[in-house]
Write an enzyme that holds these catalytic residues in place. Sequence first.
Site, short mmCIF file in Angstrom:
data_model
loop_
_atom_site.label_atom_id
_atom_site.label_comp_id
_atom_site.label_asym_id
_atom_site.label_seq_id
_atom_site.Cartn_x
_atom_site.Cartn_y
_atom_site.Cartn_z
N ASN A 7 0.87 -1.17 0.00
CA ASN A 7 0.00 0.00 0.00
C ASN A 7 0.91 1.22 0.00
O ASN A 7 1.53 1.56 1.02
CB ASN A 7 -0.92 -0.01 1.22
CG ASN A 7 -1.89 1.16 1.21
OD1 ASN A 7 -1.52 2.29 0.91
ND2 ASN A 7 -3.14 0.90 1.58
N GLU A 34 -3.83 1.79 -3.07
CA GLU A 34 -4.07 3.18 -2.69
C GLU A 34 -3.14 4.13 -3.46
O GLU A 34 -2.47 4.98 -2.89
CB GLU A 34 -3.92 3.37 -1.18
CG GLU A 34 -4.73 4.54 -0.65
CD GLU A 34 -4.75 4.63 0.87
OE1 GLU A 34 -5.37 5.60 1.35
OE2 GLU A 34 -4.18 3.76 1.56
N TYR A 107 -7.40 -3.90 -2.92
CA TYR A 107 -7.40 -2.92 -1.83
C TYR A 107 -8.81 -2.93 -1.26
O TYR A 107 -9.71 -2.24 -1.74
CB TYR A 107 -7.00 -1.54 -2.36
CG TYR A 107 -7.09 -0.42 -1.35
CD1 TYR A 107 -6.69 -0.62 -0.03
CD2 TYR A 107 -7.57 0.83 -1.71
CE1 TYR A 107 -6.76 0.40 0.89
CE2 TYR A 107 -7.64 1.86 -0.79
CZ TYR A 107 -7.23 1.64 0.51
OH TYR A 107 -7.32 2.66 1.44
N ASP A 146 -4.02 -5.19 0.44
CA ASP A 146 -4.39 -4.63 1.74
C ASP A 146 -5.81 -5.10 2.03
O ASP A 146 -6.77 -4.62 1.45
CB ASP A 146 -4.31 -3.10 1.67
CG ASP A 146 -4.71 -2.42 2.96
OD1 ASP A 146 -5.17 -3.12 3.89
OD2 ASP A 146 -4.57 -1.19 3.05
N ASN A 148 -7.39 -4.87 4.91
CA ASN A 148 -8.06 -3.99 5.87
C ASN A 148 -8.82 -4.76 6.95
O ASN A 148 -9.84 -4.28 7.47
CB ASN A 148 -8.99 -3.00 5.15
CG ASN A 148 -8.32 -1.64 4.97
OD1 ASN A 148 -7.64 -1.17 5.87
ND2 ASN A 148 -8.51 -1.03 3.82
N ASP A 243 2.87 4.43 5.22
CA ASP A 243 2.47 3.93 6.54
C ASP A 243 2.28 2.41 6.53
O ASP A 243 2.01 1.82 7.57
CB ASP A 243 1.20 4.63 7.04
CG ASP A 243 0.04 4.57 6.06
OD1 ASP A 243 0.27 4.21 4.88
OD2 ASP A 243 -1.09 4.92 6.45
N HIS A 244 2.43 1.79 5.36
CA HIS A 244 2.42 0.34 5.21
C HIS A 244 3.80 -0.14 4.78
O HIS A 244 4.50 0.55 4.02
CB HIS A 244 1.43 -0.11 4.13
CG HIS A 244 0.00 0.16 4.46
ND1 HIS A 244 -0.91 -0.83 4.76
CD2 HIS A 244 -0.71 1.33 4.49
CE1 HIS A 244 -2.11 -0.30 4.97
NE2 HIS A 244 -2.01 1.01 4.80
#
Length: 253
Positions: A7, A34, A107, A146, A148, A243-244
Amino acid sequence: MNIYTWNINGIRARQEALSAWLESRKPDIVVLEEVKAREEEIPESIASIEGYRKFWNGSSFRKGYSGVGLLVRDGLFDDAHCEVPPFDVENRTLVLRAPQFTLIGTYVPRGDGAEHYAVKLRYLADLKAFIADLLAEGRQVVLAGDMNVALTEIDVHRSQNKPGATGLRPEERAAIGEHLELGLHDIVRELNPDKKDLFTWWPNWKFARERNLGWRIDCLYLTDALAGKVSGVSVDLDEKSSDHAPVSVELSL
């Protein structure tokens, strides 16, 4: 063959980091989530990079939102093509149909708010049905992206393990479990069954990443025959531009 999922959290903001990472890691296949850009907005430094076929499902649903990409090393397959599947919503999915396997880059919606949570559960159900059809055809499958969802208690730091939080709810965990019940292997966890600090995403809190207060939500799920050919998995903790963290599997094909 190595396959990565990452991501990128905005390909325009991360273009220099991505270029350097591609040069350093030299992935065979990488799914990017993303990307937050339409295809015509992909930076030239990435769009023109040599050595890869590039496929994009850009953020046409909403400007600067969602979007996925797929980079496949030149010459890796004699015959392969990429498509956006019919169940895709919000520019979240790409499917690579290669001779050895079908790779689905995803995603998954985060699901904040009741309306979007319903979108998330519907997407996961449609994704499961799509995979079931592939398996019925005798295809091997890689699901990378991802998700989530932190699947179990061990997949989220105890400081954030709050009942009812998005990404931890029983319905979404059960939906991921149903994917695995089709015959997919959560290969990173299977090879690290007791590792409690194995995270791939960290919230934007002060020192959260430095203290490893994270979640494991970026995953690679493989069917039996492919899982049996895995020679290694990794979480690239050295790459900190997003951040991933990138997550990879090495296949001996």
